[in-house]
Design an enzyme around this catalytic site. Sequence first.
Site, short mmCIF file in Angstrom:
data_model
loop_
_atom_site.label_atom_id
_atom_site.label_comp_id
_atom_site.label_asym_id
_atom_site.label_seq_id
_atom_site.Cartn_x
_atom_site.Cartn_y
_atom_site.Cartn_z
N PHE A 145 0.85 -1.19 0.00
CA PHE A 145 0.00 0.00 0.00
C PHE A 145 0.88 1.24 0.00
O PHE A 145 1.70 1.44 0.90
CB PHE A 145 -0.93 0.05 1.22
CG PHE A 145 -1.84 1.26 1.19
CD1 PHE A 145 -2.99 1.26 0.42
CD2 PHE A 145 -1.50 2.42 1.88
CE1 PHE A 145 -3.81 2.39 0.36
CE2 PHE A 145 -2.31 3.55 1.82
CZ PHE A 145 -3.47 3.53 1.07
N ASP A 232 9.40 2.54 1.62
CA ASP A 232 8.26 3.28 2.15
C ASP A 232 8.14 2.98 3.65
O ASP A 232 7.62 1.95 4.05
CB ASP A 232 7.00 2.85 1.39
CG ASP A 232 5.73 3.54 1.89
OD1 ASP A 232 5.79 4.21 2.95
OD2 ASP A 232 4.68 3.40 1.24
N LYS A 261 3.09 9.67 8.32
CA LYS A 261 2.32 9.33 9.52
C LYS A 261 2.88 9.80 10.86
O LYS A 261 2.50 10.85 11.34
CB LYS A 261 2.06 7.81 9.54
CG LYS A 261 1.08 7.38 8.45
CD LYS A 261 0.48 6.01 8.72
CE LYS A 261 -0.71 5.73 7.83
NZ LYS A 261 -0.40 5.21 6.50
#
Length: 412
Positions: A145, A232, A261
């Site tokens: 993702f 990532d 995040k």
Amino acid sequence: MPASVETSVPSVPSSPHTMNTYGRLPIALSHGQGVRVWDTNGKSYLDGLGGIAVNTVGHNHPKLVPALQDQIAKIIHSSNYYHVPNQEKLAAKLVDLAGFSDNGGKVFFCCTGLEANEAAIKLARKFGHDKGIERPEIVVYEKAFHGRSIATLSATGNEKVQKGFGPLVEGFIRVPLNDIDALKKATEGNPNVVAVFFETIQGEGGINAMRIDYLQQLRKLCDERDWLMMIDEVQCGMGRTGKWFAHQWAGIQPDVMPLAKGLGSGVPIGAVVAGPKAADIFQPGNHGTTFGGNPLAMRAGVETIRIIEEEGLLENAAKVGAHLKEAFGEQLAGLKGVKEIRGQGLMLGIELDRPCGVLVQRAAEQGLLMSVTADSVIRLVPPLILTEAEADEIVAIVCPLIQQFLAEPVAP
Ligand SMILES: *Cc1c(COP(=O)(O)O)cnc(C)c1O
């Protein structure tokens, strides 16, 4: 409840003026303190989700809040037309934490995870173009993702995310996790490959980790073939696994590392950290974003890292995460229907043998916020300040819920 909706999260009707993009719980949070939050009815919850791995230092942190208040009173946003002193400060810190302080690492700031990944994809493509590859291709992974922009959803390995948004962006080659031979086969004789792009531990895909030996083999292959290694770390980075970045458990370094995040403890922020191979690919005019690196976000990043260091939160994430995993292992031992308990530090997944989205609502009723991802994986990504006592509270809520759920007849 009809069987067909049994596994989906019950949602309340959306407000008539916000688009219907989320299956929301019928809860509105009003405030928090540490790892606890309260809803507008005064009910309290233990926060096992941390705003999806975002609220690194918990809620209402006594060092973060005054620092942000101070910053807001001074200046919230200026513009990248001017220097933003804390950009340089945060960039230097990230470069140092990533191990690039001696060899010219650099950072680009943006606001979200997808934006950091979008920049990484652009870096990889320009890396290719700069060496004469006109149709650069990037290796990506099953179940990955990377976000929901058109390019990042194309890199994502989940048809549900992609469905309805074709044509997808071309230039991605998809391979399975942890299989170096499959990767070699998929790229054999292809001169257009410029990068491999992956999460060290897949978050949305179900807490699936790249093995240490695979990461080391992959690093070697990237060096041999002059590919950028782009990791990532949007979800698994910023101390969550007990190291600053999850790939550091393998003793390797990426060439490009998107972050977001947890970097700002709740203030929107994204960053792309680049090692020497990628630090100077972008030149003036190649990339930019209005909000990226603004004074408020930069202050949040600087203070988040300071608090992680001052309060030993890497050690805490490792220690309390191990405690949590062990407690789940003991409590759920031998329970048929529990497939695996996995993850590292405070990024844990419990995979069941059936879809279990309904547990999100049930946990909330019991006073715990958590999520279920990849249909059947209970995910816990709490603030890194979680104590062992709070971890025990989580276990005391989650385990009986799982036991009860697995004893129910499976919907046809
Ligand atoms: C959440 C996430 C993203 C996307 O971040 P947004 O801020 O939602 O755009 C990208 N990659 C990973 C690994 C993520 O967990």
